[in-house]
Design an enzyme around this catalytic site. Structure first.
Site, short mmCIF file in Angstrom:
data_model
loop_
_atom_site.label_atom_id
_atom_site.label_comp_id
_atom_site.label_asym_id
_atom_site.label_seq_id
_atom_site.Cartn_x
_atom_site.Cartn_y
_atom_site.Cartn_z
N HIS A 86 -37.46 -39.32 4.02
CA HIS A 86 -36.52 -38.59 3.15
C HIS A 86 -36.32 -37.15 3.62
CE1 HIS A 86 -40.04 -37.30 0.55
NE2 HIS A 86 -39.29 -36.23 0.41
N ASP A 222 -42.39 -44.09 4.09
CA ASP A 222 -41.60 -42.86 4.09
C ASP A 222 -41.95 -41.94 5.27
OD1 ASP A 222 -39.96 -40.79 3.39
OD2 ASP A 222 -40.61 -40.69 1.31
N SER A 656 -43.82 -32.66 0.84
CA SER A 656 -43.38 -33.88 1.48
C SER A 656 -43.55 -33.76 2.97
CB SER A 656 -41.91 -34.15 1.18
OG SER A 656 -41.82 -34.91 0.03
N1 ARG Z 1 -39.92 -37.83 -5.11
C1 ARG Z 1 -40.09 -37.46 -3.76
C2 ARG Z 1 -39.76 -35.98 -3.56
O1 ARG Z 1 -39.68 -35.28 -4.52
C3 ARG Z 1 -39.29 -38.34 -2.86
C4 ARG Z 1 -37.82 -38.13 -2.92
C5 ARG Z 1 -37.02 -38.94 -1.96
N2 ARG Z 1 -36.81 -40.30 -2.38
C6 ARG Z 1 -35.83 -40.70 -3.22
N3 ARG Z 1 -35.77 -41.96 -3.54
N4 ARG Z 1 -34.92 -39.90 -3.72
O2 ARG Z 1 -39.14 -35.49 -2.69
N1 GLU Z 2 -41.20 -35.70 -2.50
C1 GLU Z 2 -41.60 -34.34 -2.64
C2 GLU Z 2 -41.05 -33.44 -1.54
O1 GLU Z 2 -39.99 -33.67 -1.03
C3 GLU Z 2 -43.07 -34.30 -2.69
C4 GLU Z 2 -43.50 -34.88 -3.93
C5 GLU Z 2 -43.83 -33.84 -4.96
O2 GLU Z 2 -42.95 -33.21 -5.52
O3 GLU Z 2 -45.05 -33.70 -5.13
O4 GLU Z 2 -41.60 -32.42 -1.22
#
Ligand code: ARG
Ligand code: GLU
Length: 721
Positions: A86, A222, A656
């Site tokens: 991502h 990921d 991330s």
């Molecule tokens: N929750 C994770 C973060 O905050 C992954 C986000 C990317 N994935 C998604 N399905 N949008 O970045």
């Molecule tokens: N998916 C998040 C990022 O892009 C990390 C997950 C979180 O927020 O802890 O940094």
């Protein structure tokens, strides 16, 4: 008697240890002082110098800011880095089209020549950091006003920064910690030639997509791979065919030994922002006023976008990145709201504030110094919650990131402003080419029918939720002209506007003359955006900025007081997109009544979710075959391919892509998310439920090897059996 004493002491010591939760995002140069003992008790076998040092190669030399807001880490001595799928997604999408759909099919360079350059992408390494609090505060006198103090601090900072950049190509900046109670200097080096090496298909790298996002158990692969290039002297250089792979001082060895419950883990990366020390009023503002409305607004956007993506593969590619962005915070807000409500965060903060007030009252001098803080917060937040919502909500409709054509039209304001310019005939060339540069990029990911639906729906919501006195004038006019039925005018507006069709837009630009300017300034889409900017400047921002500034002054004082109140207990500073260490142990958690989540997932779970009918769960055929044949090579544990695992490292957005490191300092995973029940940890960490989610590095290796056949990449890694 002696025995009795001992018996009494032991339980105390034990609870003392237990109470030391794993919360916190710690400062690399202070690990030796504050953390290393605890880390070693938990299973870390190296020293603080192995994490951060300026005298020898260490982990910090292998950790970078990737792009704008992610972390990445080096895994070979030839500049190969791993980050999340991502995080690399914008680049993967940029290289994709219906003919070369790397989103759906994945991408693997089988040699250096096949790697794809990414203009605009950079990675940044920390050379060194330093506490400069004394230098920043030099000359500050008690009698000075806050403005005078800030002015002096800023000029001190400017001198520190220019000193740090003298005679080198580094970039330096000073950042406040503990709301401006402490200051650190950071000196960085940025590399600009970063090429895409590999990415699994979305059905692996984004498996479960927004449905599984923020949720454990998780089965997302990921990750993506890039390579950093440097000039012949190993220094940063713009993209060139002559560049060579970057030779880092350090790269992470990768462990194949496996991950067990209780194992030590450390996350080393760039957490973006947390708000651990805010008053109860702030939490109340978010969960009771701002979040509910913002969530509804984004639900409406997503309903429209997702429906169109599902019915058209072209739209799916165009809107994939936008949709993830909208959905990611939307879902986190929901999780934070649930989490903080369940945890009783407001009540807990209020209880803290009562104890704190008692402590203030115990000493006259203290009360005189800090007694005004909480009452002042109460007064300010009563207004701030209103302006905060209006500002965010209007921005999400009439600003960038709202109705797409409106955001795009905003870029034409430079042309309109030229109208009264005496040298306009000369200036216009530059203005036109600045606009022209954006056109293709905008329309590549633009679907007019989708945006038209957004236009109608979002304007309705705007009218319902923004009080009339804060509504843009042009909105009110448009509303009156169509009796509030925006669908009645949307067709005509979208059919005529130069901001909704690439053809019309290019035709306008190529035949531009000043007597055609009215085609911009009379366009209802352009007018809505401009008018929204006006009301923002005139009525919303003055109040919002004044209140925010007052809060930030109070925050500094409140933080000073909280540090004093904490006494010997060491508080960690809120995340601020600087390099931090979080540590803890691998472990499952109690999710809710009768539901305990174990600490890892496997390929079996992917097959259980396999569903060819649903794009995000449609497991690639090759992966199904590897599963059937149990062709796992050296990457299995107990006969299964591990996919993800969780631990109680305190992480947030920006983490991330961060390396997850075991007790021996070897890479065991790549951090990418947090588990649903604990996502309120930006505001309040819940030791029993806050968990970070990481990709098990062996899943990435398995995919590179068995799925992609890019085995040459494994040869350049340092694998530890
Ligand atoms: N929750 C994770 C973060 O905050 C992954 C986000 C990317 N994935 C998604 N399905 N949008 O970045
Ligand atoms: N998916 C998040 C990022 O892009 C990390 C997950 C979180 O927020 O802890 O940094």
């Amino acid at each position: 008697m002696k025995k009795l004493l001992l018996l009494m002491i032991i339980p105390l010591l034990l609870t003392g240890q237990k109470a030391r939760s794993d919360e916190g995002m710690w400062i690399p140069i202070l690990i030796e002082q504050f953390n290393i003992k605890i880390m070693q008790e938990k299973g870390f076998m190296l020293t603080a110098e192995d994490i951060y040092s300026v005298n020898k190669a260490c982990m910090k030399d292998a950790v970078m800011i990737f792009g704008g807001g992610c972390t990445g880490e080096l895994i070979s001595d030839r500049g190969l880095l791993i980050t999340n799928h991502h995080c690399g997604f914008g680049r993967i999408q940029a290289h994709s089209s219906l003919e070369h759909d790397y989103i759906t099919d994945g991408f693997w360079a089988m040699s250096a020549e096949e790697e794809l350059p990414n203009p605009g992408l950079s990675v940044t390494f920390l050379k060194y950091m330093k506490d400069v609090t004394e230098e920043v505060n030099a000359g500050i006198k008690k009698k000075m006003t806050e403005e005078e103090k800030d002015e002096l601090r800023n000029s001190n900072i400017a001198a520190i920064v220019s000193g740090a950049m003298e005679g080198n190509d580094y970039r330096a900046f000073v950042r406040p910690f503990y709301m401006g109670n402490q200051f650190f200097l950071f000196v960085n080096e940025t590399y600009m030639d970063v090429r895409l090496v590999g990415a699994p298909p979305s059905a692996v790298g984004n498996f479960g997509s927004d449905t599984d996002n923020w949720v454990w158990p998780r089965h997302t692969g990921d990750f993506s791979l890039f390579r950093i290039y440097a000039d012949r002297d190993n220094k940063p250089a713009a993209y060139s065919e002559d560049n060579v792979p970057y030779k880092p001082a350090y790269h992470f060895p990768i462990s194949l030994k496996g991950v067990q419950e209780g194992d030590f883990t450390m996350v080393f990366g760039y957490p973006g922002s947390t708000q651990q020390y805010v008053p109860s009023y702030h939490i109340d503002m978010l969960i009771n006023h701002v979040y509910p409305k913002m969530i509804d607004l984004r639900t409406a956007k997503l309903d429209i976008i997702v429906a169109d993506m599902e019915s058209d593969p072209g739209v799916r590619i165009q809107y994939a990145s936008k949709r993830s962005g909208i959905s990611n915070s939307w879902k986190r807000w929901i999780g934070e709201m649930n989490g903080m409500t369940k945890l009783g965060t407001v009540a807990k903060k209020q209880a803290f504030e009562r104890e704190f007030t008692e402590w203030l009252k115990a000493k006259n001098k203290r009360f005189k110094q800090y007694g005004h803080i909480l009452p002042a917060y109460e007064e300010i937040y009563a207004d701030l919650k209103k302006y905060n919502l209006i500002n965010s909500y209007s921005g999400e409709i009439l600003g960038r990131g709202g109705i797409e054509a409106i955001g795009f039209a905003g870029r034409f304001s430079g042309l309109v402003e030229l109208a009264g310019d005496e040298n306009r005939e000369e200036s216009v060339k530059g203005a036109l080419s600045r606009v022209e540069r954006n056109v293709a990029g905008f329309f590549k990911n633009y679907n007019m029918p989708t945006d038209k639906k957004l236009f109608v729906e979002l304007l309705n919501l705007y009218g319902e939720n923004i009080p009339e006195e804060y509504q843009a004038e042009e909105y009110k006019k448009l509303y009156a002209s169509c009796n509030g039925d925006f669908s009645a005018v949307a067709d005509e507006i979208y059919q005529k506007s130069i901001f909704t069709s690439e053809e019309r837009c290019m035709e306008f630009l190529s035949g531009f003359t000043f007597d055609k300017l009215h085609m911009i300034s009379d366009d209802p889409i352009y007018k809505l955006g401009i008018s929204s900017g006006e009301i923002l400047r005139e009525k919303i921002m003055p109040e919002y900025s004044r209140l925010s500034a007052a809060v930030s002054d109070l925050n500094r004082e409140y933080m000073t007081a909280q540090l004093e109140y904490a006494g010997d207990k060491v508080l960690w500073p809120d995340a601020n997109m600087t390099l931090r260490v979080a540590y803890g142990n691998v472990g499952g958690y109690d999710a809710r009544d009768a539901v305990y989540h174990t600490h890892y997932t496997t390929l079996r779970g992917i097959m259980e979710k396999d569903n060819p009918e649903i794009y995000d769960y449609n497991v690639p055929q090759k992966l199904r075959e590897l599963y059937q044949a149990k062709d796992y090579g050296r990457y299995a544990q107990d006969g299964e391919i591990p996919v993800c695992f969780i631990a109680n490292n305190h992480t947030t957005g920006g983490n991330s892509g961060s390396p997850v490191i075991n007790g021996e300092g070897h890479l065991i995973g790549v951090n990418f998310d947090r588990a649903w029940e604990g996502v309120m940890s930006d505001f309040m960490f819940n030791p029993t439920q806050s968990r970070n989610i990481s990709l098990d590095i062996r899943y990435a290796l398995f995919l590179i090897d068995k799925f992609a056949g890019a085995t040459y990449l494994l040869d350049e890694m340092t694998l530890v059996e």
